[in-house]
Design an enzyme around this catalytic site. Structure first.
Site, PDB file in Angstrom:
ATOM      1  N   ASP A  99      34.081  42.610  37.251  1.00  0.00           N
ATOM      2  CA  ASP A  99      34.803  41.494  37.859  1.00  0.00           C
ATOM      3  C   ASP A  99      34.406  40.187  37.189  1.00  0.00           C
ATOM      4  O   ASP A  99      33.264  40.029  36.720  1.00  0.00           O
ATOM      5  CB  ASP A  99      34.480  41.402  39.355  1.00  0.00           C
ATOM      6  CG  ASP A  99      35.148  42.491  40.160  1.00  0.00           C
ATOM      7  OD1 ASP A  99      36.024  43.171  39.613  1.00  0.00           O
ATOM      8  OD2 ASP A  99      34.768  42.657  41.340  1.00  0.00           O
ATOM      9  N   GLN A 100      35.315  39.230  37.159  1.00  0.00           N
ATOM     10  CA  GLN A 100      35.055  37.943  36.508  1.00  0.00           C
ATOM     11  C   GLN A 100      33.759  37.291  36.990  1.00  0.00           C
ATOM     12  O   GLN A 100      32.963  36.808  36.166  1.00  0.00           O
ATOM     13  CB  GLN A 100      36.234  37.000  36.707  1.00  0.00           C
ATOM     14  CG  GLN A 100      36.073  35.660  35.999  1.00  0.00           C
ATOM     15  CD  GLN A 100      37.304  34.785  36.122  1.00  0.00           C
ATOM     16  OE1 GLN A 100      38.259  35.131  36.812  1.00  0.00           O
ATOM     17  NE2 GLN A 100      37.301  33.639  35.471  1.00  0.00           N
TER      18      GLN A 100
END
Length: 559
Positions: free
Chosen positions: A390-391
């Site tokens: 995930d970012q």
């Protein structure tokens, strides 16, 4: 302010607000005016929520009269809630529904009663003893037919194998060969006759049961037609205003979307209700904020008093029309980011992904681990992504340099042969005793109790990117947890995902049926703001894609 309904339009103390413009309801930090308005409304909200077992999303909208734009204009605010509370969308002091379809003698309730009556008739017909008996006889006949056919087919196969053995053992004369052929033909004919007898018997029973099914189908078709027509009627009566005073109903607004029709509940969130009332009473919207009040639902993760963005599935098309543009939010500018190399050979490369950097390019933000590494390997096919983080998550990320290496590594991920360890810092110092008793399977681990979280996750397409716990629609998601020593007044945990669902670790930590303790800095499922999401992929173990040697790559935890 005198021209608007004083029971709904509330006053704010005078103050300067020159240059204040409407915020993006999909990407915002609550303006101090909204926080003040929410505080002023909490007494009435508290009374309205007394005795509610589940919380509700509320919203405030700061407004001013259009004819008094400027620094000296008198400010007011509106308060609304999503959906209904105790079956009502018209509680005094709160903005009403855009279209109140809940009147007892109105068309919607009358037609809903007709559909409910059809449901009752369908249930009655489906539970008729004669129908149930006919269906049972039909099912038993089909099972008996399948059983007898399977048994005869096994006999045919066994006889064929015996004939094959006889032919292999010695040379047969013409009479012996003819006898074997006749045996084969007879068995095949008997099998066909058995299938025909059962088919005829089943057809008789199917015809007998069909007399019960046809009226049920007719009622279900009528129910579907009425439900579709009622839904369309409802959405056509949700007529939304925009800042210019123009009107469009929801069927028209959503005709431009991928689905082409509004989802259930469209137009009933607090954001369109607030804007609708403001436009209808000549008010100019200045700032909006939505916040949760009360206990969290079992499916979604909501925190008391936290501010949330508008949902995109239901609200984005509506608010695009009402506000006159597509709220997009601010996106980080392109920047130069260093991506440290942890390991590299001719087959693969492992990097330490920084928090906040995408794994792959996004729609609005192009900078990513892939784009940075693609510049590094500009003369090759690398990098080939194997998995993602995930970012906001930092830590070990694997990439392949060859197609063969990519296929081999991805195969290991799909076969659950890859082992990953994450470290997270949670919002609070401990996990409740109830969570420990529910999750612990009695196993021991060097650093603390070993817990298992097994909560299936589902991504609601109308409320991306959120994931919710859903036992019916969700995909299996399992996480092992080790409780580590608290750090700085917050609990540290080691997380071992056995599946790889989107936001799995974040939801499993935050949900009340998981740890009930969100990861610090989780802007989706948490309640405490921080400089980053305190989740780090510390290590990953796998077989080297070419040599097969087991290896572990680690990245130091930065917190």
């Amino acid at each position: 302010m005198n021209d608007a309904d004083s029971s709904i339009l509330r006053r704010l103390p005078p103050r300067q607000h020159e240059g204040l413009t409407m915020n993006d309801p999909f990407d915002y930090s609550p303006h101090p005016l909204c926080q003040e308005a929410a505080g002023l409304a909490m007494h009435d909200i508290g009374r309205l929520m007394e005795g509610q077992s589940e919380g509700k999303m509320f919203g405030v909208l700061v407004v001013e009269p259009r004819q008094k734009e400027g620094a000296s204009a008198e400010l007011g605010f509106l308060v609304g809630y999503s959906g209904q509370i105790d079956g009502r969308s018209d509680w005094p002091g709160f903005v009403p529904a855009v279209f109140d379809y809940l009147q007892a003698d109105g068309y919607f309730k009358q037609e809903e009663a007709r559909i409910t009556a059809i449901n009752g008739e369908v249930d009655r017909l489906e539970q008729q003893p004669q129908r149930l008996q006919a269906l049972q006889r039909l099912a038993e006949a089909r099972e008996a037919a399948q059983r007898e056919v399977d048994e005869m087919q096994r006999s045919v196969v066994e006889a064929r194998e015996r004939r094959r053995t006889v032919r292999a053992q010695r040379q047969l004369d013409a009479d012996e060969e003819s006898a074997l052929v006749r045996e084969s033909q007879f068995q095949k004919a008997e099998l066909r006759r058995l299938k025909m007898r059962h088919a005829a018997a089943i057809e008789v029973l199917a015809v007998a049961s069909e007399q019960f099914e046809e009226p049920i189908r007719r009622l279900k078709d009528e129910r579907r037609r009425r439900s579709d027509a009622l839904q369309r009627w409802l959405f056509e009566h949700f007529v939304m205003l925009n800042a210019e005073g123009r009107r469009r109903h929801l069927m028209d607004i959503f005709s431009e979307t991928t689905l082409g029709v509004p989802p259930a509940g469209a137009g009933e969130c607090c954001e369109p209700k607030l804007l609708q009332w403001a436009y209808a009473h000549g008010l100019r919207p200045l700032q909006m904020a939505m916040f949760w009040v009360g206990p969290s639902p079992k499916v979604e993760i909501r925190h008391e008093g936290r501010y949330y963005p508008a949902c995109r599935g239901k609200c984005l098309p509506i608010l695009r029309w009402m506000l006159g543009s597509t709220p997009a939010g601010d996106h980080p500018s392109e920047r130069s980011v260093e991506v440290p190399i942890l390991y590299e050979d001719d087959d693969m490369v492992a990097v330490d992904k920084p928090a906040g950097l995408l794994s792959l390019p996004g729609i609005a933000e192009k900078q990513s681990v892939w784009s940075i590494m693609a510049q590094r390997y500009a003369d090759t096919a690398a990098p080939l992504m194997v998995h993602r983080l995930d970012q906001p998550t930092s830590g070990v990320l694997l990439m392949a340099k060859t197609k063969a290496a990519q296929r081999q590594l991805q195969r290991q991920f799909m076969a659950h042969e890859v082992r990953k360890r994450y470290v997270a810092l949670l919002e609070r110092e401990s996990v409740g005793i109830e969570q420990l008793e529910r999750l612990s399977h009695g196993a021991a681990a060097p650093d603390g109790p070993l817990l298992t979280i097994d909560l299936p996750l589902w991504g609601d397409p109308l409320n991306r990117p959120y994931r919710c716990v859903d036992a019916e629609r969700g995909k299996a998601a399992v996480t092992k947890v080790q409780l580590l020593e608290p750090c700085g007044g917050r609990l540290r945990v080691a997380l071992y995902p056995l599946t790889g669902r989107t936001h799995q670790l974040r939801v499993h930590c935050a949900h009340s049926l998981g740890l009930g303790n969100p990861i610090l800095g989780d802007n989706l499922y948490g309640s405490v703001a921080a400089s980053r999401l305190y989740l780090h992929a510390e290590s990953i173990s796998f077989d080297h894609p070419r040599t097969g040697k087991r290896m572990t790559i680690s990245a130091p935890v930065p917190f």
